[in-house]
Design a protein around this motif. Structure first.
Motif, mmCIF file in Angstrom:
data_model
loop_
_atom_site.group_PDB
_atom_site.id
_atom_site.type_symbol
_atom_site.label_atom_id
_atom_site.label_comp_id
_atom_site.label_asym_id
_atom_site.label_seq_id
_atom_site.Cartn_x
_atom_site.Cartn_y
_atom_site.Cartn_z
ATOM 1 N N HIS A 36 7.650 1.475 5.273
ATOM 2 C CA HIS A 36 6.844 0.610 4.378
ATOM 3 C C HIS A 36 5.349 0.535 5.138
ATOM 4 C CE1 HIS A 36 10.473 -0.006 1.858
ATOM 5 N NE2 HIS A 36 9.913 0.236 1.334
ATOM 6 N N THR A 37 6.167 -0.896 6.543
ATOM 7 C CA THR A 37 4.589 -1.227 6.987
ATOM 8 C C THR A 37 3.632 -0.167 7.842
ATOM 9 O OG1 THR A 37 6.271 -2.913 7.119
ATOM 10 C CG2 THR A 37 3.689 -3.370 8.431
ATOM 11 N N GLY A 38 4.378 0.305 8.407
ATOM 12 C CA GLY A 38 4.095 1.267 9.078
ATOM 13 C C GLY A 38 3.158 3.124 8.614
ATOM 14 N N LEU A 39 4.032 3.055 7.087
ATOM 15 C CA LEU A 39 2.764 4.284 5.708
ATOM 16 C C LEU A 39 1.973 3.451 5.421
ATOM 17 C CD1 LEU A 39 3.194 6.579 4.616
ATOM 18 C CD2 LEU A 39 4.476 5.900 3.109
ATOM 19 N N GLY A 40 2.309 2.177 5.295
ATOM 20 C CA GLY A 40 0.839 1.173 4.385
ATOM 21 C C GLY A 40 -0.344 1.185 6.153
ATOM 22 N N ALA A 41 0.385 0.948 6.859
ATOM 23 C CA ALA A 41 -0.850 0.924 7.859
ATOM 24 C C ALA A 41 -1.755 1.984 8.002
ATOM 25 C CB ALA A 41 -0.177 0.418 8.849
ATOM 26 N N THR B 25 0.590 -1.500 -0.075
ATOM 27 C CA THR B 25 -0.208 0.249 0.252
ATOM 28 C C THR B 25 0.745 1.396 0.197
ATOM 29 O OG1 THR B 25 -2.126 -1.682 1.043
ATOM 30 C CG2 THR B 25 -1.758 1.385 1.143
ATOM 31 N N SER B 26 2.291 1.353 0.616
ATOM 32 C CA SER B 26 2.975 2.406 0.371
ATOM 33 C C SER B 26 3.830 2.477 -0.866
ATOM 34 C CB SER B 26 3.872 2.071 1.299
ATOM 35 O OG SER B 26 4.906 1.058 1.416
ATOM 36 N N HIS B 27 3.568 1.468 -1.794
ATOM 37 C CA HIS B 27 3.856 2.547 -3.234
ATOM 38 C C HIS B 27 3.202 3.799 -3.451
ATOM 39 C CE1 HIS B 27 0.301 1.897 -5.786
ATOM 40 N NE2 HIS B 27 -0.225 1.612 -4.754
ATOM 41 N N VAL B 28 2.059 4.085 -2.467
ATOM 42 C CA VAL B 28 1.978 5.379 -3.384
ATOM 43 C C VAL B 28 3.207 6.774 -2.886
ATOM 44 C CG1 VAL B 28 0.061 7.584 -2.634
ATOM 45 C CG2 VAL B 28 -0.525 4.645 -3.034
ATOM 46 N N LEU B 29 4.127 6.047 -2.390
ATOM 47 C CA LEU B 29 4.835 7.205 -2.230
ATOM 48 C C LEU B 29 6.493 6.493 -2.806
ATOM 49 C CD1 LEU B 29 6.707 9.092 -0.263
ATOM 50 C CD2 LEU B 29 6.964 8.106 1.286
ATOM 51 N N HIS B 30 6.188 5.073 -2.141
ATOM 52 C CA HIS B 30 7.709 3.893 -2.581
ATOM 53 C C HIS B 30 8.011 3.863 -3.977
ATOM 54 C CE1 HIS B 30 8.871 5.132 0.807
ATOM 55 N NE2 HIS B 30 8.080 4.131 1.323
ATOM 56 N N GLY B 31 6.722 4.224 -4.530
ATOM 57 C CA GLY B 31 6.606 3.122 -6.095
ATOM 58 C C GLY B 31 6.528 1.726 -6.007
ATOM 59 N N PRO B 32 5.943 0.602 -7.189
ATOM 60 C CA PRO B 32 6.152 -0.427 -7.197
ATOM 61 C C PRO B 32 7.158 -1.105 -6.698
ATOM 62 C CG PRO B 32 5.690 0.474 -9.186
ATOM 63 C CD PRO B 32 6.827 1.758 -8.701
ATOM 64 N N ALA B 33 7.568 -1.113 -6.184
ATOM 65 C CA ALA B 33 8.895 -1.435 -5.605
ATOM 66 C C ALA B 33 8.633 -1.445 -3.908
ATOM 67 C CB ALA B 33 10.463 -0.757 -5.629
ATOM 68 N N ALA B 34 7.654 -0.964 -3.663
ATOM 69 C CA ALA B 34 7.150 -1.410 -1.890
ATOM 70 C C ALA B 34 6.343 -2.890 -2.227
ATOM 71 C CB ALA B 34 5.844 -0.071 -1.860
ATOM 72 N N ALA B 35 5.900 -3.447 -3.058
ATOM 73 C CA ALA B 35 5.601 -4.731 -3.024
ATOM 74 C C ALA B 35 6.370 -5.608 -2.476
ATOM 75 C CB ALA B 35 4.637 -4.611 -4.206
ATOM 76 N N GLY C 271 -2.205 -1.227 -4.202
ATOM 77 C CA GLY C 271 -1.617 -1.992 -4.003
ATOM 78 C C GLY C 271 -1.546 -3.268 -3.677
ATOM 79 N N TRP C 272 -2.943 -3.835 -3.058
ATOM 80 C CA TRP C 272 -3.101 -5.422 -3.019
ATOM 81 C C TRP C 272 -2.976 -6.200 -3.991
ATOM 82 C CZ3 TRP C 272 -8.600 -4.867 -0.367
ATOM 83 C CH2 TRP C 272 -8.393 -4.063 0.198
ATOM 84 N N GLU C 273 -3.299 -5.678 -5.130
ATOM 85 C CA GLU C 273 -2.858 -6.437 -6.890
ATOM 86 C C GLU C 273 -1.391 -6.246 -7.244
ATOM 87 O OE1 GLU C 273 -2.340 -2.275 -7.682
ATOM 88 O OE2 GLU C 273 -3.549 -2.863 -5.944
ATOM 89 N N LEU C 274 -0.325 -5.831 -6.399
ATOM 90 C CA LEU C 274 0.665 -6.004 -6.301
ATOM 91 C C LEU C 274 0.929 -7.288 -6.183
ATOM 92 C CD1 LEU C 274 1.844 -1.999 -6.008
ATOM 93 C CD2 LEU C 274 1.299 -4.038 -8.119
#
Length: 228
Positions: A60-65, A41-51, A120-123
């Motif tokens: 990653h986890t904190g921002l995604g949460a 979910t943090s791909h909003v900031l970090h891009g697809p690499a977050a997946a 980002g779940w689809e990633l």
């Protein structure tokens, strides 16, 4: 359920927990870290690499949460507003509002939003996994609304929503009627004259009373005392 101050936080909390638990279970079933979908979910900031980030960290986890919980609060507000607009009530309305909101969330997130703003779940999960995540979101919303209905039926209404009594604590008492003014000429004073059957004094004698003291019509009984 119609109380926004109760239904909104309950529905949002249960939706966040239920969807996160479902996403974690699906990820673990695929051999991935349970928090990988939240990281994605943090791909909003970090891009697809977050997946592809397996670490449990704040970046990653904190921002995604945070994003995940915020989105759950948004959709919980939608569910509560839908429930408030409906005329019916009960569990059927709660399930309809919760699952309907989850379907709307899937339509908006994966039909209208650009790829960078999607959950980002689809990633990290297949389409079926994304659908199960949305289903868990709807179940959580519904259970939160049902819990709010149970709590709201026992909780007192907020002070601002209580019906105002016609006579408040500092309100003046209603004016006395003419009879009450005669009966009570002053506070804590009762005019005993007003307790008579004839307060105006129009009738002063008993029409059945005889001059000899007999109260019954006809000749007096010689054995009866004349003063009775």
């Amino acid at each position: 359920m119609r109380r926004f101050d109760i239904g909104w936080p309950l529905a949002a909390t249960m939706a966040a927990i239920a969807s996160a638990a479902m996403l974690g279970a699906l990820a673990a079933a695929r051999g991935l870290p349970p928090w990988i979908a939240i990281n994605a979910t943090s791909h909003v900031l970090h891009g697809p690499a977050a997946a592809t980030e397996p670490a449990l960290d704040l970046a990653h986890t904190g921002l995604g949460a945070v994003i995940h919980v915020a989105s759950c609060f948004f959709w919980a507000a939608v569910a509560v507003l839908l429930a408030r607009r409906a005329r019916g009530g009960g569990m059927g309305l709660a399930w309809l509002a919760g699952l309907g909101t989850a379907a709307l969330a899937g339509l908006v997130d994966y039909g209208l939003m650009p790829a960078r703003l999607r959950p980002g779940w689809e990633l990290v999960l297949p389409p079926a996994g994304v659908g199960l995540g949305l289903l868990a979101l709807g179940v959580g919303l519904s259970l939160g609304l049902i819990a709010a209905e149970a709590i709201g039926s026992r909780a007192p209404e907020p002070q601002g929503r209580r019906a105002r009594s016609p006579r408040g604590p500092g309100a003046a008492p209603p004016p006395l009627s003419a009879v009450e003014r005669l009966r009570r000429p002053a506070p804590h004073v009762l005019d005993q004259r007003q307790q008579r059957m004839d307060p105006a004094g129009a009738v002063t004698e008993d029409p059945n009373r005889q001059g000899d003291g007999n109260k019954q019509p006809g000749a007096p009984n010689p054995d009866e005392r004349p003063d009775r």
